[in-house]
Design a protein around this motif. Structure first.
Motif, PDB file in Angstrom:
ATOM      1  N   LEU A 204      48.033 -28.386  37.486  1.00 16.06           N
ATOM      2  CA  LEU A 204      48.107 -27.068  38.104  1.00 16.06           C
ATOM      3  C   LEU A 204      48.459 -26.025  37.056  1.00 16.06           C
ATOM      4  O   LEU A 204      49.384 -26.215  36.265  1.00 16.06           O
ATOM      5  N   LEU A 205      47.714 -24.922  37.064  1.00 18.07           N
ATOM      6  CA  LEU A 205      48.008 -23.784  36.187  1.00 18.07           C
ATOM      7  C   LEU A 205      48.364 -22.586  37.062  1.00 18.07           C
ATOM      8  O   LEU A 205      47.611 -22.228  37.980  1.00 18.07           O
TER       9      LEU A 205
ATOM     10  N   ALA B  61      56.432 -23.828  41.217  1.00 15.72           N
ATOM     11  CA  ALA B  61      56.076 -24.616  40.044  1.00 15.72           C
ATOM     12  C   ALA B  61      56.956 -25.858  39.927  1.00 15.72           C
ATOM     13  O   ALA B  61      56.447 -26.975  39.683  1.00 15.72           O
ATOM     14  N   GLU B  62      58.246 -25.703  40.118  1.00 21.38           N
ATOM     15  CA  GLU B  62      59.159 -26.831  39.989  1.00 21.38           C
ATOM     16  C   GLU B  62      58.956 -27.851  41.104  1.00 21.38           C
ATOM     17  O   GLU B  62      59.083 -29.064  40.874  1.00 21.38           O
TER      18      GLU B  62
ATOM     19  N   ALA C  79      51.261 -32.164  36.847  1.00 31.54           N
ATOM     20  CA  ALA C  79      51.478 -31.552  35.535  1.00 31.54           C
ATOM     21  C   ALA C  79      51.295 -30.054  35.716  1.00 31.54           C
ATOM     22  O   ALA C  79      50.218 -29.596  36.111  1.00 31.54           O
ATOM     23  N   VAL C  80      52.336 -29.278  35.454  1.00 28.56           N
ATOM     24  CA  VAL C  80      52.330 -27.847  35.781  1.00 28.56           C
ATOM     25  C   VAL C  80      52.517 -27.013  34.515  1.00 28.56           C
ATOM     26  O   VAL C  80      53.472 -27.209  33.761  1.00 28.56           O
ATOM     27  N   HIS C  81      51.582 -26.092  34.302  1.00 34.03           N
ATOM     28  CA  HIS C  81      51.697 -25.098  33.241  1.00 34.03           C
ATOM     29  C   HIS C  81      51.773 -23.718  33.890  1.00 34.03           C
ATOM     30  O   HIS C  81      51.097 -23.465  34.898  1.00 34.03           O
TER      31      HIS C  81
ATOM     32  N   LYS D  16      62.606 -27.435  33.342  1.00 31.85           N
ATOM     33  CA  LYS D  16      62.556 -28.345  34.489  1.00 31.85           C
ATOM     34  C   LYS D  16      61.162 -28.943  34.670  1.00 31.85           C
ATOM     35  O   LYS D  16      60.559 -28.853  35.746  1.00 31.85           O
ATOM     36  N   ASP D  17      60.649 -29.539  33.596  1.00 22.50           N
ATOM     37  CA  ASP D  17      59.361 -30.248  33.587  1.00 22.50           C
ATOM     38  C   ASP D  17      58.158 -29.330  33.769  1.00 22.50           C
ATOM     39  O   ASP D  17      57.052 -29.804  34.050  1.00 22.50           O
ATOM     40  N   VAL D  18      58.356 -28.035  33.625  1.00 23.22           N
ATOM     41  CA  VAL D  18      57.260 -27.068  33.710  1.00 23.22           C
ATOM     42  C   VAL D  18      57.053 -26.458  32.332  1.00 23.22           C
ATOM     43  O   VAL D  18      58.016 -25.994  31.704  1.00 23.22           O
TER      44      VAL D  18
END
Length: 424
Positions: free
Chosen positions: A3-4, A25-26, A34-36, A64-66
């Protein structure tokens, strides 16, 4: 899946749009996506770039993983009409190439653009077309209409050009969403096909904000009595929010010693507001409170205040409303009958006509003097939050919609490739 997200505002900014873009996002990252995110340095609502960040450089960070890519941004210290346009244009100019580069290297399955800034959205739509991603535009407010209503744009010819651009931007996406039914209707009037427009509400964590939170940490500091009534506004302080109405109402009710106005926030109207209430003993003007104390702050109120200018009634749904309802406190909003805000607080609060200070004061006095009515509205407010504003419910529904759109896009892309092969 990948996801962008393109969003002008993001954490560590905490109120309004930054909160929802960040939590979206989080939440997806926690679900294994997978988030950018392409965003800007933090600046809202103080209108100055946060400590440790630079306004005029690109930077990357993990939060936080983003994965975040922050783009250069012009941030005026005293925003007005022209400066706001330049502010938004600067983000559109710097984030456009970044979104395209991220999409081409990252190959997302879905792209979500958050407006404002609508001027930046075409880059996200183009990136989706180039990569075959499903595209979503989420409109948090109709910035052009608000600018027109507030007199920020005066030339009609320029306004018509911008309106045409807005319509084309909205139609460039596979799907478009907004936080309220009234705003979704606005999308449709601007040319978004009905089957592509849907409600994507702002939410609150109803497990964290609860009516039974002990608010004594605030009420004790404010030295309010057990039978006193606290009217609370917490959020951005700008002309769009109509916060100056609160100063006028406080002046009218200054003789009511049991009624206290508490206003927490930051923004371009704060100095003007502070000057207007400096001689009023019934007003406490506070800075933004720490996010971890938000539940206690919201529960310290007996009544929440939600002022809005008349023009904003169906152009924006204040994000702060979700927390107000979750706290199980009634809301007094300045809105017209039949408006989106009036619909949202039906049976959970009362409305007063925008700009009518006398009507607002009458609504405050009525509710302050009627404990049984407040108790009834309290229960309705909490129930409304649980059924309409639950974070996990709303984001789960959005995830389902995104997954379905990605599947449909993949089928369409395969069909297009098959046609090209047959043509060759």
């Amino acid at each position: 899946m990948r996801l962008l997200i393109q969003s002008l505002n993001y954490a560590p900014d905490e109120i309004g749009i930054p909160k929802y873009s960040t939590e979206m996002a989080e939440w997806f990252a926690q679900k294994g996506w997978a988030v950018h995110v392409v965003t800007a340095p933090p600046y809202y609502p103080h209108w100055r770039v946060g400590q440790g960040y630079r306004a005029w450089s690109y930077s990357r960070e993990m939060r936080k993983d983003v994965s975040l890519l922050r783009c250069p941004l012009y941030v005026p210290s005293s925003p007005n009409g022209l400066k706001r346009l330049l502010h938004l244009a600067s983000y559109a100019a710097t984030s456009g190439p970044a979104v395209l580069a991220e999409a081409l290297s990252y190959r997302p399955d879905a792209i979500v653009a958050v407006a404002p800034d609508l001027m930046a959205a075409p880059a996200a739509a183009l990136a989706a077309k180039l990569t075959g991603a499903a595209s979503f535009l989420h409109v948090q407010d109709f910035e052009l209409d608000l600018a027109l209503q507030m007199g920020m744009i005066r030339r009609k010819s320029f306004a018509r050009v911008l309106a045409g651009m807005e319509r084309s931007f909205l139609r460039a996406f596979d799907h478009a969403s907004a936080p309220s039914p009234a705003m979704v209707s606005q999308l449709r009037t601007r040319g978004v096909l009905p089957e592509r427009a849907f409600i994507f509400r702002n939410w609150c964590d109803t497990g964290i904000i609860r009516p039974d939170i002990d608010p004594s940490v605030y009420r004790r500091d404010w030295a309010v009595g057990e039978n006193d009534v606290v009217l609370l506004y917490s959020g951005s302080l700008s002309e769009k929010q109509g916060v100056m109405t609160l100063a006028e109402a406080a002046r009218c009710l200054v003789s009511q010693s049991h009624i206290h106005f508490v206003i927490c926030g930051a923004g371009p109207a704060k100095q003007k507001l502070a000057h207007a209430v400096q001689d009023l003993g019934n007003v406490r003007l506070l800075p933004l409170q720490p996010a971890e104390l938000l539940p206690e702050l919201l529960c310290a109120a007996d009544i929440h205040l939600l002022p809005q200018i008349p023009a904003a009634a169906d152009l924006v749904l204040p994000s702060k409303l979700a927390g107000m309802l979750a706290s199980g406190r009634p809301v007094i909003a300045t809105a017209l009958p039949g408006s989106g805000i009036a619909h949202e607080i039906a049976n959970a609060g009362i409305i007063a006509p925008p700009g009518d200070v006398n009507a607002l004061c009458e609504a405050i006095m009525c509710l302050a003097a009627n404990q049984p009515m407040r108790d009834l509205l309290r229960g309705n407010a909490r129930q409304r939050a649980e059924t309409h504003w639950s974070k996990d419910v709303i984001l789960s529904e959005f995830e389902t919609r995104v997954v379905e759109a990605v599947g449909a896009k993949r089928v369409a892309n395969r069909a297009k490739r098959a046609v090209r092969i047959r043509v060759r």
